[in-house]
Design an enzyme around this catalytic site. Structure first.
Site, PDB file in Angstrom:
ATOM      1  N   ASP A  31      -2.338 -38.729  -7.060  1.00  0.00           N
ATOM      2  CA  ASP A  31      -2.448 -39.824  -6.106  1.00  0.00           C
ATOM      3  C   ASP A  31      -1.571 -40.990  -6.587  1.00  0.00           C
ATOM      4  O   ASP A  31      -0.779 -41.560  -5.823  1.00  0.00           O
ATOM      5  CB  ASP A  31      -3.922 -40.257  -6.042  1.00  0.00           C
ATOM      6  N   ASP A  58       2.556 -42.249  -5.200  1.00  0.00           N
ATOM      7  CA  ASP A  58       2.905 -43.591  -4.712  1.00  0.00           C
ATOM      8  C   ASP A  58       4.023 -44.212  -5.550  1.00  0.00           C
ATOM      9  O   ASP A  58       4.914 -44.872  -5.015  1.00  0.00           O
ATOM     10  CB  ASP A  58       1.675 -44.504  -4.711  1.00  0.00           C
ATOM     11  N   ASP A  64       0.715 -40.436 -19.048  1.00  0.00           N
ATOM     12  CA  ASP A  64       1.188 -41.829 -19.177  1.00  0.00           C
ATOM     13  C   ASP A  64       2.691 -41.863 -19.449  1.00  0.00           C
ATOM     14  O   ASP A  64       3.422 -42.645 -18.845  1.00  0.00           O
ATOM     15  CB  ASP A  64       0.387 -42.607 -20.233  1.00  0.00           C
ATOM     16  N   LYS A  74      -3.657 -35.334 -19.140  1.00  0.00           N
ATOM     17  CA  LYS A  74      -4.034 -36.193 -20.277  1.00  0.00           C
ATOM     18  C   LYS A  74      -4.896 -35.342 -21.203  1.00  0.00           C
ATOM     19  O   LYS A  74      -6.032 -35.691 -21.529  1.00  0.00           O
ATOM     20  CB  LYS A  74      -4.793 -37.418 -19.727  1.00  0.00           C
ATOM     21  N   TYR A  85     -12.360 -36.695  -7.665  1.00  0.00           N
ATOM     22  CA  TYR A  85     -12.540 -36.831  -6.218  1.00  0.00           C
ATOM     23  C   TYR A  85     -13.665 -35.962  -5.672  1.00  0.00           C
ATOM     24  O   TYR A  85     -13.855 -35.918  -4.458  1.00  0.00           O
ATOM     25  CB  TYR A  85     -11.240 -36.509  -5.484  1.00  0.00           C
TER      26      TYR A  85
END
Ligand code: ATP
Length: 510
Positions: free
Chosen positions: A247, A251, A223, A190, A143
């Site tokens: 992010d 959600d 993951d 990750k 970002y």
């Protein structure tokens, strides 16, 4: 970057006895309705707050402020320690920038905090026990917004991760766990793939976790972590992660809990924090008086705790839960089994006000103990590292002939020069020279790694080896030779050893 290495004075002291002045903005769509409802509830609950209102959103965008906020409004924002923000509509097209991203970056709001809870059976969810908080790093990672097209075929986005950035968010997560009586912090990265960026986040997490022996800590690869969140969210308590993963998983969690319409979120900085509902401006129901104010009420409760008024927050939250239980629901929560009265925004708010002082009977009551204090984070002071230049990756835009890596490799071997040798060429990270596979698909974007000629093995006598240094002049001379040969370099990345360790990744197959 605003690092709070010393305790900086607050914009305004957070003294509960004195009203705290906060900034408010209703925003667009249902914003005015839910803001009025929320403020009347806060007043009734005895919140010690004063309000300074600013205008943000659609109208401000259309007046020509590309970020949806006027210069005067910035001044107000900067003088108050908290900002309660209504939802806004960003007009389509026209180069309008996201107001949230602008405020987050300009005000250094480094932590995004999203509690996520199931309210079954009143709000449908498969996971009645779910009650977790996502703490998302808010300023770094992909970002940073540094993107370039480098060749006809290839674009890139830089993923920037800093040690103080990691330390600040990880400490925030552990401090939050302590303050809110939570028991476990789960880190998700990750780092099996991104060993340096995500690896740093994980490493800092492990270091900081040792300072909080009272809080359990664990790490999942993102993951697997995301899959578990969707399948068994009850097993998580506080989750801390990098910006992009945060992010996405915030959600996922809101959807899984079924409480998107009820959730609040905080964006926390050293001196200023912003609080908002997670839903949007809902233009389809704006002005009808039927919007559910619960998301903004939750955000306001996070704000109350942040400014040192947790008892008021607790009263409001428990009254809200009791109202849900009593079957007084706005239209979005209507269900045949549990809704007893379909309430307008005002009726719902009035019902919550009438229940101030009561606790829910079935849902878990909100308990904000004495530890629920404003959280301030200090990061460790800067320690300069020893840094040695040991080579350079030169990225070329090259699409001559059949794009044969051997042709490029042989040309570069000749150009490499006296103290530098070509170690390898990769294409999208995969080694294609020397000894690449003809099957590897090659774009017009080549990373060519040059290292110092004596191939870096200088025994230190302790079993370790260091790489011989390269000078900046040699790198510049190499670029000049490449330019002379008509090779189009698009960027370079220096290869360093930092504190004696390799500080760059190897190519796949290197
Ligand atoms: P955005 O891009 O701003 O997130 P959106 O349309 O994707 O906008 P919302 O504005 O959150 O998302 O609206 C999604 C749906 O949920 C709409 O039908 C809206 O009416 C409904 N909704 C959102 N918030 C509320 C609320 N507070 N009360 C009732 N319904 C709501």
């Amino acid at each position: 970057m605003h690092l709070n290495t010393s305790l900086e004075p607050k914009v305004q002291p957070l003294t509960p006895e004195l009203p705290t002045r906060i900034t408010i903005a209703s925003g667009d769509g249902i914003g005015r309705e839910i803001m009025d409802a929320t403020l009347s509830l806060l007043d009734a609950a005895g919140a010690q707050l004063e309000y300074e209102e600013i205008e943000i959103g659609k109208e401000v965008y259309l007046k020509g402020n590309s970020s949806g906020i006027s210069p005067e409004a910035w001044e107000v924002l900067r003088r108050n320690s908290a900002f309660l923000k209504g939802p806004i509509t960003t007009p389509q097209g026209g180069g309008y920038k996201s107001l949230n991203v602008t405020i987050r970056k300009a005000m250094g709001l480094y932590a995004n905090v999203r509690p996520c809870q199931a309210y079954t059976p009143y709000v449908d969810s498969n996971f009645p026990e779910m009650d977790l908080v996502v703490v998302r790093e808010n300023e770094e990672d992909l970002y940073a917004g540094i993107e370039h097209q480098q060749t006809t075929e290839v674009v890139q986005c830089l993923k920037l991760v800093s040690r103080p950035g990691c330390e600040r968010i990880v400490r925030y997560a552990f401090e939050y766990a302590r303050a809110y009586g939570r028991h476990k912090v789960t880190c998700m990265t990750k780092d099996n793939i991104m060993k340096h960026t995500d690896g740093l986040f994980h490493k800092v997490f492990d270091e900081v976790a040792q300072e909080y022996p009272d809080i359990q800590s664990e790490h999942y690869i993102i993951d697997i972590g995301a899959a578990l969140l969707a399948a068994r969210p009850e097993q998580f308590d506080v989750i801390v992660t990098l910006n992009l993963y945060g992010d996405i998983i915030s959600d996922i969690t809101a959807q899984v809990a079924g409480s998107v319409g009820l959730g609040g979120s905080a964006n926390i900085g050293d001196t200023i924090a912003m609080f908002e509902a997670i839903h949007g401006s809902a233009p389809d129901i704006a002005g009808k008086g039927i919007a559910n104010p619960s998301g903004l009420i939750h955000a306001a409760c996070m704000m109350l705790t942040h400014v040192g008024q947790p008892r008021v927050a607790e009263r409001v939250l428990n009254a809200l839960l009791r109202t849900l239980e009593d079957g007084i629901h706005t239209a979005d929560l209507y269900n045949e089994a549990y809704t007893r009265f379909r309430a307008s925004t005002q009726e719902f708010t009035q019902a919550v006000i009438e229940r101030l002082g009561q606790e829910p009977r079935k849902l878990k009551p909100a308990v904000l103990g004495d530890n629920a204090q404003p959280i301030e984070i200090k990061v460790k002071p800067y320690l300069a590292a020893s840094k040695q230049l040991v080579g350079v990756d030169v990225f070329l835009d090259w699409s001559a002939g059949q794009r044969d890596p051997n042709e490029l490799g042989q040309a570069l071997e000749r150009i490499a020069g006296k103290n530098l040798k070509l170690k390898m060429i990769t294409n999208r990270g995969v080694k294609v020279y020397p000894n690449g596979f003809p099957e590897t698909f090659c774009t017009d974007h080549w990373r060519c790694r040059f290292v110092s000629v004596d191939s870096r093995v200088k025994p230190l006598g302790n079993g370790m080896a260091i790489t011989a240094p390269v000078s900046y002049d040699e790198v510049v001379a190499l670029l000049q030779r490449l330019a002379n040969e008509g090779l189009n370099f698009i960027k370079t990345e220096n290869l360093y050893e930092i504190n004696g360790e390799r500080a760059y990744s190897l190519g796949q197959g290197e």
